[in-house]
Design an enzyme around this catalytic site. Structure first.
Site, PDB file in Angstrom:
ATOM      1  N   GLU A  67     151.768 107.822  11.772  1.00 54.13           N
ATOM      2  CA  GLU A  67     152.264 108.114  12.993  1.00 54.13           C
ATOM      3  C   GLU A  67     152.926 109.720  12.973  1.00 54.13           C
ATOM      4  OE1 GLU A  67     154.648 105.399  15.161  1.00 54.13           O
ATOM      5  OE2 GLU A  67     153.284 103.697  14.230  1.00 54.13           O
TER       6      GLU A  67
HETATM    7  O1  G3I Z   1     150.034 102.481  30.944  1.00 51.61           O
HETATM    8  C1  G3I Z   1     151.349 101.955  31.777  1.00 51.61           C
HETATM    9  C2  G3I Z   1     151.234 102.538  33.092  1.00 51.61           C
HETATM   10  O2  G3I Z   1     150.087 102.011  33.682  1.00 51.61           O
HETATM   11  C3  G3I Z   1     152.478 102.575  33.848  1.00 51.61           C
HETATM   12  O3  G3I Z   1     152.408 102.971  35.061  1.00 51.61           O
HETATM   13  C4  G3I Z   1     153.653 103.395  33.224  1.00 51.61           C
HETATM   14  C5  G3I Z   1     154.936 103.195  33.569  1.00 51.61           C
HETATM   15  O4  G3I Z   1     155.618 101.953  33.537  1.00 51.61           O
HETATM   16  O5  G3I Z   1     153.578 102.721  31.871  1.00 51.61           O
HETATM   17  C6  G3I Z   1     152.444 102.884  31.063  1.00 51.61           C
HETATM   18  O6  G3I Z   1     152.633 102.135  29.597  1.00 51.61           O
HETATM   19  C7  G3I Z   1     153.356 103.126  28.872  1.00 51.61           C
HETATM   20  C8  G3I Z   1     152.636 103.390  27.643  1.00 51.61           C
HETATM   21  O7  G3I Z   1     153.493 103.956  26.708  1.00 51.61           O
HETATM   22  C9  G3I Z   1     151.633 104.350  28.095  1.00 51.61           C
HETATM   23  O8  G3I Z   1     152.363 105.628  28.444  1.00 51.61           O
HETATM   24  C10 G3I Z   1     154.512 102.001  28.409  1.00 51.61           C
HETATM   25  O9  G3I Z   1     155.458 101.723  29.630  1.00 51.61           O
HETATM   26  C11 G3I Z   1     155.412 102.738  27.337  1.00 51.61           C
HETATM   27  O10 G3I Z   1     156.455 101.781  26.674  1.00 51.61           O
HETATM   28  C12 G3I Z   1     154.529 103.043  26.285  1.00 51.61           C
HETATM   29  O11 G3I Z   1     155.153 103.596  25.299  1.00 51.61           O
HETATM   30  C13 G3I Z   1     154.574 103.699  23.915  1.00 51.61           C
HETATM   31  C14 G3I Z   1     155.616 103.210  22.864  1.00 51.61           C
HETATM   32  O12 G3I Z   1     155.190 103.114  21.588  1.00 51.61           O
HETATM   33  C15 G3I Z   1     156.034 101.477  23.097  1.00 51.61           C
HETATM   34  O13 G3I Z   1     154.880 100.860  23.133  1.00 51.61           O
HETATM   35  C16 G3I Z   1     154.307 105.172  23.443  1.00 51.61           C
HETATM   36  O14 G3I Z   1     153.349 105.544  24.311  1.00 51.61           O
HETATM   37  C17 G3I Z   1     153.919 105.233  22.041  1.00 51.61           C
HETATM   38  O15 G3I Z   1     153.679 106.583  21.788  1.00 51.61           O
HETATM   39  C18 G3I Z   1     154.909 104.564  21.106  1.00 51.61           C
HETATM   40  O16 G3I Z   1     154.668 104.548  19.872  1.00 51.61           O
HETATM   41  C19 G3I Z   1     155.457 103.869  18.841  1.00 51.61           C
HETATM   42  C20 G3I Z   1     154.592 103.035  17.805  1.00 51.61           C
HETATM   43  O17 G3I Z   1     153.797 102.003  18.619  1.00 51.61           O
HETATM   44  C21 G3I Z   1     155.559 102.462  16.985  1.00 51.61           C
HETATM   45  N1  G3I Z   1     156.255 103.421  16.260  1.00 51.61           N
HETATM   46  C22 G3I Z   1     156.980 104.160  17.076  1.00 51.61           C
HETATM   47  C23 G3I Z   1     156.113 105.002  18.151  1.00 51.61           C
HETATM   48  C24 G3I Z   1     156.828 105.899  18.742  1.00 51.61           C
HETATM   49  O18 G3I Z   1     157.836 105.361  19.815  1.00 51.61           O
END
Ligand code: G3I
EC number: 3.2.1.8
Length: 363
Positions: A274
């Site tokens: 990552e």
């Molecule tokens: O796709 C939905 C969208 O339909 C909705 O409108 C929006 C608002 O609620 O949310 C969107 O989903 C979001 C998704 O990212 C895509 O943007 C989730 O809420 C949000 O929680 C999610 O965040 C991701 C996060 O992990 C939690 O899963 C980040 O993109 C992603 O880069 C991040 O990655 C993590 C690794 O998995 C683990 N290591 C740390 C790393 C960085 O935090």
């Protein structure tokens, strides 16, 4: 085992991408994937299927630069599991089809984590269903992509020394429900469902030599991996996330090299899964920020690429156009974050040069 049935929509979308991808002009920057391959490494990036479907120029850059695509979000529980009895594979299938169309590997992230939970999961967990939830989820998900996903982050971010357990494991809902044996359970389920996939134990906070909690976490990690390997748990790799901070002096020296060698001595591969460099707190114009970020990439990769057991380097996104740092680590001055090798306009930055040099100089 034949190729798993991917949804028709996914295959049609990938076909369009595949056709379009070959028509796009190659980026003027040499392929990081091809340079990494010269030293036997796999370079890739985390993406979302929609980024590739809706942004052909970005898809072309990914196709040129990456030999592996990581599912940034589409293979997490909150994406796959709308309900206790239902699975939603469409987005993950589309990403799998896109990787296939590009001739890229697919890296699965992540089978068990304490975050990205669907709303219904806590209630099921409290009803004592943890073991069956883990086994059913991993069998369905890793089984569906058997022969498609090259490697999985099986258990993500399971070490948290602040939770004060003697073994250093995070007191997550998985651990509360099943004790530390949830980790072997997950790896055995993954091995059974996808015998040819490489299985990784993934975590952050292992990178810096001068951060005491990271140095302590390295010791905890080694002790856990040594114990599980000794018990025959099918762990193939340690996945070091590599979320770096450009505002912190880069300290990737003898300590990191020693830690990587100790992991390798356990017979494990090492993946950087990552990699990005947070420039939230770096003062200056984009040129200065890019220089500081590139220096951080270069110094980290110098240490990492010196270890032959390091087999994969993946950046968490490929272009600043799509970085979760914009959402989770925005700059106080409102300027766009610049943590990745290619900028918002898909142009190579000094970080891309740093990656190229590191792969070029690798043994
Ligand atoms: O796709 C939905 C969208 O339909 C909705 O409108 C929006 C608002 O609620 O949310 C969107 O989903 C979001 C998704 O990212 C895509 O943007 C989730 O809420 C949000 O929680 C999610 O965040 C991701 C996060 O992990 C939690 O899963 C980040 O993109 C992603 O880069 C991040 O990655 C993590 C690794 O998995 C683990 N290591 C740390 C790393 C960085 O935090």
């Amino acid at each position: 085992m034949g190729r798993p049935r991917l949804s028709r929509r996914a295959l049609l979308a990938a076909a369009a991408l595949g056709a379009g991808g070959s028509a796009f002009a190659a980026t003027p920057f040499p392929s990081l994937a091809r340079i990494a391959a010269r030293s036997g490494r796999v370079f890739g990036a985390a993406v979302e299927p929609e980024q590739l479907e809706r942004d052909p120029a970005f898809a072309a850059l990914v196709q040129d630069q990456c030999a592996s695509l990581t599912a940034e979000n589409v293979m997490k529980w909150d994406a796959l599991r709308p309900g206790p009895e239902t699975f939603a594979f469409d987005r993950a299938d589309r990403l799998a089809a896109q990787a296939r169309a590009m001739g890229a590997q697919l890296y699965g992230h992540c089978l068990l984590w304490h975050e990205a939970w669907p709303a219904w999961l806590p209630k099921e967990m409290s009803a004592g269903a943890a073991r069956s939830l883990i086994e059913q989820h991993i069998q369905r998900v890793a089984g569906r992509y058997a022969g498609v996903v090259t490697a999985w982050d099986v258990v993500n971010e399971a070490v948290e020394r602040n939770d004060r357990r003697p073994d250093g494991l995070r007191v997550s809902p998985w651990l509360k429900a099943l004790g530390p044996d949830y980790v072997p359970l997950a790896f055995e389920a993954a091995r059974s469902a996808a015998p040819r996939a490489r299985l990784a134990f993934a975590d952050y906070g292992l990178e810096y030599d001068d951060v005491s909690w990271m140095v302590e976490k390295r010791g905890t990690m080694l002790a856990l991996l040594k114990r599980w390997k000794g018990e025959g748990v099918p762990i193939d790799a340690l996945a070091i996330q590599g979320h770096l901070d450009a505002s912190r002096p880069p300290s990737f020296g003898a300590g990191l090299r020693r830690f990587l060698a100790q992991v390798a001595d356990l017979g494990l591969e090492i993946y950087v899964t990552e990699l990005d460099v947070d420039d939230q707190k770096v003062v200056g114009d984009p040129a200065r920020r890019d220089a500081v970020v590139a220096d951080c990439y270069a110094r980290f990769l110098d240490a990492v690429m010196a270890e032959p057991a390091v087999r994969r380097v993946t950046t968490w996104g490929l272009s600043d156009r799509y970085s979760s740092k914009a959402q989770f680590s925005p700059r106080p001055d409102g300027a766009k974050v610049r943590p990745l090798p290619f900028d918002d306009g898909l142009r190579p930055k000094r970080a891309a040069d740093a990656l190229q040099r590191a792969f070029d100089h690798a043994r």
